[in-house]
Scaffold this active site. Structure first.
Site, mmCIF file in Angstrom:
data_model
loop_
_atom_site.group_PDB
_atom_site.id
_atom_site.type_symbol
_atom_site.label_atom_id
_atom_site.label_comp_id
_atom_site.label_asym_id
_atom_site.label_seq_id
_atom_site.Cartn_x
_atom_site.Cartn_y
_atom_site.Cartn_z
ATOM 1 N N ARG A 20 0.815 -2.409 20.365
ATOM 2 C CA ARG A 20 1.907 -2.996 20.786
ATOM 3 C C ARG A 20 3.466 -2.259 20.533
ATOM 4 O O ARG A 20 4.227 -2.443 21.607
ATOM 5 C CB ARG A 20 1.955 -4.280 20.052
ATOM 6 C CG ARG A 20 3.166 -5.123 20.309
ATOM 7 C CD ARG A 20 3.186 -6.186 19.568
ATOM 8 N NE ARG A 20 3.293 -6.271 18.220
ATOM 9 C CZ ARG A 20 3.090 -7.379 17.301
ATOM 10 N NH1 ARG A 20 3.107 -8.539 17.597
ATOM 11 N NH2 ARG A 20 3.224 -7.037 15.842
ATOM 12 N N ALA B 1 -4.438 -0.058 8.071
ATOM 13 C CA ALA B 1 -5.908 0.062 8.296
ATOM 14 C C ALA B 1 -6.195 1.193 9.499
ATOM 15 O O ALA B 1 -6.917 1.950 9.483
ATOM 16 C CB ALA B 1 -6.582 -1.092 8.872
ATOM 17 N N GLY C 83 -15.970 -6.326 10.053
ATOM 18 C CA GLY C 83 -15.093 -5.509 9.156
ATOM 19 C C GLY C 83 -15.713 -5.940 7.511
ATOM 20 O O GLY C 83 -15.280 -5.183 6.620
ATOM 21 N N LYS D 196 0.815 -1.371 0.254
ATOM 22 C CA LYS D 196 0.089 -0.054 0.119
ATOM 23 C C LYS D 196 0.900 1.332 0.057
ATOM 24 O O LYS D 196 0.478 2.203 -0.353
ATOM 25 C CB LYS D 196 -0.994 0.082 1.212
ATOM 26 C CG LYS D 196 -1.762 -0.919 0.982
ATOM 27 C CD LYS D 196 -3.116 -0.950 1.889
ATOM 28 C CE LYS D 196 -4.261 -1.905 1.974
ATOM 29 N NZ LYS D 196 -5.310 -1.904 2.828
ATOM 30 N N ASP E 196 -10.239 2.461 1.448
ATOM 31 C CA ASP E 196 -10.382 2.165 3.006
ATOM 32 C C ASP E 196 -10.955 3.132 3.722
ATOM 33 O O ASP E 196 -11.795 2.901 4.541
ATOM 34 C CB ASP E 196 -8.903 1.513 3.539
ATOM 35 C CG ASP E 196 -8.194 0.563 3.018
ATOM 36 O OD1 ASP E 196 -8.975 -0.428 2.520
ATOM 37 O OD2 ASP E 196 -6.961 0.319 3.031
HETATM 38 P P1 NAP Z 1 -0.383 -3.876 9.467
HETATM 39 O O1 NAP Z 1 -0.145 -2.696 8.664
HETATM 40 O O2 NAP Z 1 0.415 -4.952 9.295
HETATM 41 O O3 NAP Z 1 -0.679 -3.302 10.936
HETATM 42 C C1 NAP Z 1 -0.944 -4.417 12.017
HETATM 43 C C2 NAP Z 1 -1.151 -3.568 13.351
HETATM 44 O O4 NAP Z 1 -1.472 -4.508 14.244
HETATM 45 C C3 NAP Z 1 0.171 -3.131 13.841
HETATM 46 O O5 NAP Z 1 -0.147 -1.973 14.446
HETATM 47 C C4 NAP Z 1 0.802 -4.094 14.791
HETATM 48 O O6 NAP Z 1 1.355 -3.586 15.971
HETATM 49 C C5 NAP Z 1 -0.702 -4.851 15.322
HETATM 50 N N1 NAP Z 1 -0.453 -6.184 15.466
HETATM 51 C C6 NAP Z 1 -0.336 -7.312 14.660
HETATM 52 N N2 NAP Z 1 -0.250 -8.495 15.257
HETATM 53 C C7 NAP Z 1 -0.179 -8.097 16.645
HETATM 54 C C8 NAP Z 1 -0.369 -8.911 17.952
HETATM 55 N N3 NAP Z 1 -0.105 -10.099 17.905
HETATM 56 N N4 NAP Z 1 -0.474 -8.159 19.030
HETATM 57 C C9 NAP Z 1 -0.605 -6.917 19.087
HETATM 58 N N5 NAP Z 1 -0.623 -6.083 18.051
HETATM 59 C C10 NAP Z 1 -0.370 -6.675 16.625
HETATM 60 O O7 NAP Z 1 -1.688 -4.445 8.969
HETATM 61 P P2 NAP Z 1 -3.123 -3.749 8.429
HETATM 62 O O8 NAP Z 1 -2.874 -3.365 7.056
HETATM 63 O O9 NAP Z 1 -3.541 -2.322 9.165
HETATM 64 O O10 NAP Z 1 -4.264 -4.724 8.579
HETATM 65 C C11 NAP Z 1 -4.618 -4.791 9.997
HETATM 66 C C12 NAP Z 1 -6.038 -5.805 9.910
HETATM 67 O O11 NAP Z 1 -7.064 -5.106 9.037
HETATM 68 C C13 NAP Z 1 -5.579 -7.071 9.153
HETATM 69 O O12 NAP Z 1 -6.569 -8.265 9.758
HETATM 70 C C14 NAP Z 1 -6.479 -6.799 7.719
HETATM 71 O O13 NAP Z 1 -6.984 -7.830 6.977
HETATM 72 C C15 NAP Z 1 -7.616 -5.875 8.232
HETATM 73 N N6 NAP Z 1 -7.999 -5.117 6.982
HETATM 74 C C16 NAP Z 1 -9.387 -5.021 6.821
HETATM 75 C C17 NAP Z 1 -9.795 -4.225 5.769
HETATM 76 C C18 NAP Z 1 -11.562 -4.413 5.534
HETATM 77 O O14 NAP Z 1 -11.787 -3.994 4.387
HETATM 78 N N7 NAP Z 1 -12.107 -4.827 6.487
HETATM 79 C C19 NAP Z 1 -9.209 -3.400 4.933
HETATM 80 C C20 NAP Z 1 -7.561 -3.310 5.246
HETATM 81 C C21 NAP Z 1 -7.251 -4.286 6.284
HETATM 82 P P3 NAP Z 1 3.084 -3.501 15.618
HETATM 83 O O15 NAP Z 1 3.093 -1.852 15.583
HETATM 84 O O16 NAP Z 1 3.414 -3.652 17.110
HETATM 85 O O17 NAP Z 1 3.656 -4.395 14.589
#
Ligand code: NAP
Length: 270
Positions: free
Chosen positions: A150, A130, A234, A68, A104
């Protein structure tokens, strides 16, 4: 039916095993009688994917993790909302000119369409892509964001950009929270027994929106429902962002009938 005029659209990312974008897009293309097809093209490197998009050419590209931000240097133009969020989830190719968008934010706006955010305390879990889109939308609506992540430094970076407050878990028991947004992948399939927040923090007056979309109801949403809170899955965001992509691509806003039908088709798969 695929014809010699069928336009190719793609979703790019890595991995793409669980992407529902082809399901949503192909369903709606059918309903709108569009001669187009969406395929998933997984690849670990962005450069060859962007070469394919430009030379093939591909009309609409959905961009997902981890591209992204990586996609931005390849674009000819970036729309205001995507620039403000710092991430692109949609690329439209118009005569070889690539424009980047962030739908998004539109998906989050759609999911939270009935939620008052102005002056509300909004707990945002996560500080990734997100969460950035959520922070942008909530701030625009006048909500007061409490960032809990975290890695504290990432939350501090979001606070610097969008305002609000970075908190630790000890803040939660003693301060009111109106809206909770989970923007972490915790609770995603197959880890459906995990939740990002202890259920003791969930209250009847709250709205709980879980951005995770590949599970019917996450543990967080089940716990929130048991506590009497309003819950938003979601999938609502996923549908909102996808329908906006189609509107940007073909200039037609899918109507309410299509919205209901695609919601039914996608939730039947969970
Ligand atoms: P990302 O950029 O990788 O960010 C993930 C975030 O979650 C980070 O802040 C990370 O913390 C935290 N995290 C991950 N694993 C963790 C754990 N085990 N314990 C505590 N914190 C944790 O991912 P993203 O793109 O934002 O996506 C996040 C979620 O949103 C995913 O499930 C994705 O599928 C979903 N999503 C949904 C839509 C929709 O249309 N519904 C659209 C986009 C994304 P750190 O900063 O410490 O690494």
């Amino acid at each position: 039916m695929i014809t010699n005029k069928t336009r190719l659209n793609l979703v790019i990312g890595f991995p793409l095993r669980h992407s529902q974008s082809p399901v949503l897009h192909n369903f709606v293309y059918g309903r709108l009688n569009m001669d187009a097809i969406m395929l998933a093209l997984p690849g670990p490197k962005i450069k060859p994917l962007m070469e394919i998009i430009k030379t093939f050419p591909v009309g609409l590209t959905c961009v997902t993790m981890p591209f992204k931000q990586a996609v931005i240097p390849y674009l000819d133009a970036i729309e205001k909302q995507a620039k403000a969020v710092g991430a692109v989830n949609t690329v439209i190719n118009r005569d070889g000119r690539l424009s980047g968008y962030n739908t998004d934010v539109d998906g989050i706006a759609f999911a939270l369409r009935d939620v008052v955010l102005k002056n509300k305390a909004v707990l945002l879990l996560g500080a990734g892509g997100a969460a950035r889109a959520a922070a942008y939308f909530v701030t625009k609506q006048g909500g007061k964001i409490l960032f809990l992540n975290r890695t504290k430094n990432k939350a501090l970076a979001l606070k610097k950009q969008f305002g609000g407050q970075v908190i630790g878990k000890n803040y939660l028991g003693s301060h009111p929270i109106d809206v909770i947004i989970n923007a972490t992948p915790i609770g995603m399939y197959p880890n459906v027994s995990q939740d990002p927040l202890d259920k003791k923090y969930l209250k009847r007056h709250q709205t709980v929106f879980d951005i995770v979309y590949n599970v019917g109801s996450t543990k967080l949403l089940k716990d929130a429902k048991s506590a009497g809170a309003k819950t938003i899955p979601g999938m609502e965001m996923f549908i909102g962002q996808g329908l906006k992509q189609i509107e940007l691509y073909c200039g037609k806003k899918p109507d309410n009938k299509i919205l209901q039908a695609v919601r039914k088709a996608l939730t039947a798969q969970l």
